[in-house]
Design an enzyme around this catalytic site. Sequence first.
Site, mmCIF file in Angstrom:
data_model
loop_
_atom_site.group_PDB
_atom_site.id
_atom_site.type_symbol
_atom_site.label_atom_id
_atom_site.label_comp_id
_atom_site.label_asym_id
_atom_site.label_seq_id
_atom_site.Cartn_x
_atom_site.Cartn_y
_atom_site.Cartn_z
ATOM 1 C CB ALA A 5 -0.934 0.000 1.209
ATOM 2 C CG ASP A 169 -2.609 -8.177 -19.552
ATOM 3 O OD1 ASP A 169 -2.669 -6.969 -19.870
ATOM 4 O OD2 ASP A 169 -1.922 -8.997 -20.156
ATOM 5 C CG HIS A 170 -2.220 -2.230 -17.329
ATOM 6 N ND1 HIS A 170 -1.004 -2.834 -17.450
ATOM 7 C CD2 HIS A 170 -2.137 -1.077 -18.041
ATOM 8 C CE1 HIS A 170 -0.217 -2.089 -18.200
ATOM 9 N NE2 HIS A 170 -0.884 -1.003 -18.572
ATOM 10 C CG HIS A 232 0.637 -5.814 -21.444
ATOM 11 N ND1 HIS A 232 -0.150 -6.169 -20.375
ATOM 12 C CD2 HIS A 232 1.659 -5.085 -20.916
ATOM 13 C CE1 HIS A 232 0.388 -5.687 -19.263
ATOM 14 N NE2 HIS A 232 1.482 -5.024 -19.564
HETATM 15 C C1 BG6 Z 1 3.617 -2.600 -17.855
HETATM 16 C C2 BG6 Z 1 5.091 -2.804 -18.049
HETATM 17 O O1 BG6 Z 1 2.971 -3.835 -17.705
HETATM 18 O O2 BG6 Z 1 3.078 -1.919 -18.973
HETATM 19 C C3 BG6 Z 1 5.783 -1.485 -18.260
HETATM 20 O O3 BG6 Z 1 5.645 -3.467 -16.923
HETATM 21 C C4 BG6 Z 1 5.142 -0.708 -19.371
HETATM 22 O O4 BG6 Z 1 7.174 -1.667 -18.530
HETATM 23 C C5 BG6 Z 1 3.630 -0.633 -19.183
HETATM 24 O O5 BG6 Z 1 5.679 0.586 -19.364
HETATM 25 C C6 BG6 Z 1 2.944 -0.021 -20.377
HETATM 26 O O6 BG6 Z 1 1.623 0.216 -20.064
HETATM 27 P P1 BG6 Z 1 0.780 1.345 -20.793
HETATM 28 O O7 BG6 Z 1 -0.583 1.231 -20.238
HETATM 29 O O8 BG6 Z 1 1.450 2.652 -20.488
HETATM 30 O O9 BG6 Z 1 0.870 1.022 -22.255
#
Ligand code: BG6
Length: 482
Positions: A5, A169-170, A232
């Site tokens: 946190a 996985d954002h 990603h």
């Molecule tokens: C992350 C990586 O998962 O994604 C980073 O660890 C990278 O190295 C990032 O910079 C990129 O995310 P976004 O949303 O900025 O494209």
Amino acid sequence: MIFGATGDLAKRKLFPSLYRLYQKGKLSERFAVVGVARRALSNEEFQLSVKESIEAASDKNGNHDEFISHFHYHSHDVTDSSSYLSLKQMASDLDSHYGLGGNRIFYLAMAPEFFGTIAEHLKADGLTDVAGFKRLVIEKPFGHDVESAKQLNKQIRNAFSEDEIYRIDHYLGKEMVQNIEVIRFANAIFEPLWNNRYISNIQLTSSEVLGVEERGRYYETSGALRDMVQNHMLQMVALLAMEPPIRLTTEEIRSEKVKVLRAMRPLEGDAVNEHFVRGQYGKGKIDEEEVPAYRDEPMVDPSSNTETFVAGKLLIDNFRWAGVPIYIRTGKRMETKSTKIVIQFKDIPMNLYYQSEQTLNPNLLVIHIQPGEGISLYLNAKKSGQNVEATPVKLNFANKGIDGINTPEAYEKLLFDCMRGDATNFTHWDEVALSWSFVDKISEVWESEKAENFPNYESGTMGPREADQLLEKDGFFWWPVT
Ligand code: BG6
């Protein structure tokens, strides 16, 4: 409970996302957030840091007092049972105070070496014995290769069942990544063409301008392949290439994505360097400013063999995609920050409109993921004037969220999904295992052969020359993403 946190992710993404959910009325008044970290902090100090993070992210003038009163802090040693026992007591007091019905989400936003230990302690020390639901949200990296991922999975599966695990996985929370499915399956005009009869190749680019920053220690063990491709990039490929699911349920969508990953042609030995290119940035200029080479970044080995750029050609061996190359590329310190997907359609059988050697532009569908969000379709139309000549025209749709104001952040959506128990936009174990197996073969070759030509691209460019040659060999080129 947010483990980690006091870390960067909590401050930059998680607290502001929770705040936005609260503002939108998506969190009731019955919630508590326990910040868990090693540092000794009082509740007041922790609440102040939450407030600062919200102000830094968005809202300078709002009244945050009510929101931050739900935040509590627990100073914690992740390897010590007595820490977990006092955390358990705190959680059950908060449960009674806010009437939480025993529902608990554990969010691991910290160093991955502790993921397994924490999950084991949560069970052994009784934090997962709850009357309501229990969910584990886990950040990447999920392992370092397929073996370590299996080991980690085993540890967390002792405490949580697969449907209680939310692997983040954002990219799956990004508006336009979620839109891939809708563009494909809600329109009559694309799906009939979405195959090897009409598509000549697909290009996915995710380029960044930033370098490795302060993350040298982590990045040296990861590189672009593990950091971006394993998760990603392959997730986007799976969404682009999957068959229409029979229903929009988590299980059905996941099972279609898994089939794509299973159909991906594995690369071994010489095929690795034929299909994949690695790069590392040298010094260069970004916005007129000199930036250092990767090897001169903090915590980076001065003779590092770590790749900061990857380009590759993927082949999916199934009826729909046989023969269609899917090119991916990603890297740091590139010319522009951009994530885009270009679907290039095949040429028409014969060009009636050709003037002095000029060929028609192929039709392209471009999905803009970031920074601008939208879709462009490139067609050919008549050039005004007397001659019947064709000229490219662009149909453009831009999501309002170009500046990010109207588009909910990826983390906001993913946190909300997790609270609702919707795991569709999280990665299932089978996807993790398959993508590691694919990527491991490439790392094996790259780790055994030192890249003699590193650094091989200047900061501020679109990567090494070999990445262009990868497409040129097949008669294609990267469509510009700037
Ligand atoms: C992350 C990586 O998962 O994604 C980073 O660890 C990278 O190295 C990032 O910079 C990129 O995310 P976004 O949303 O900025 O494209």
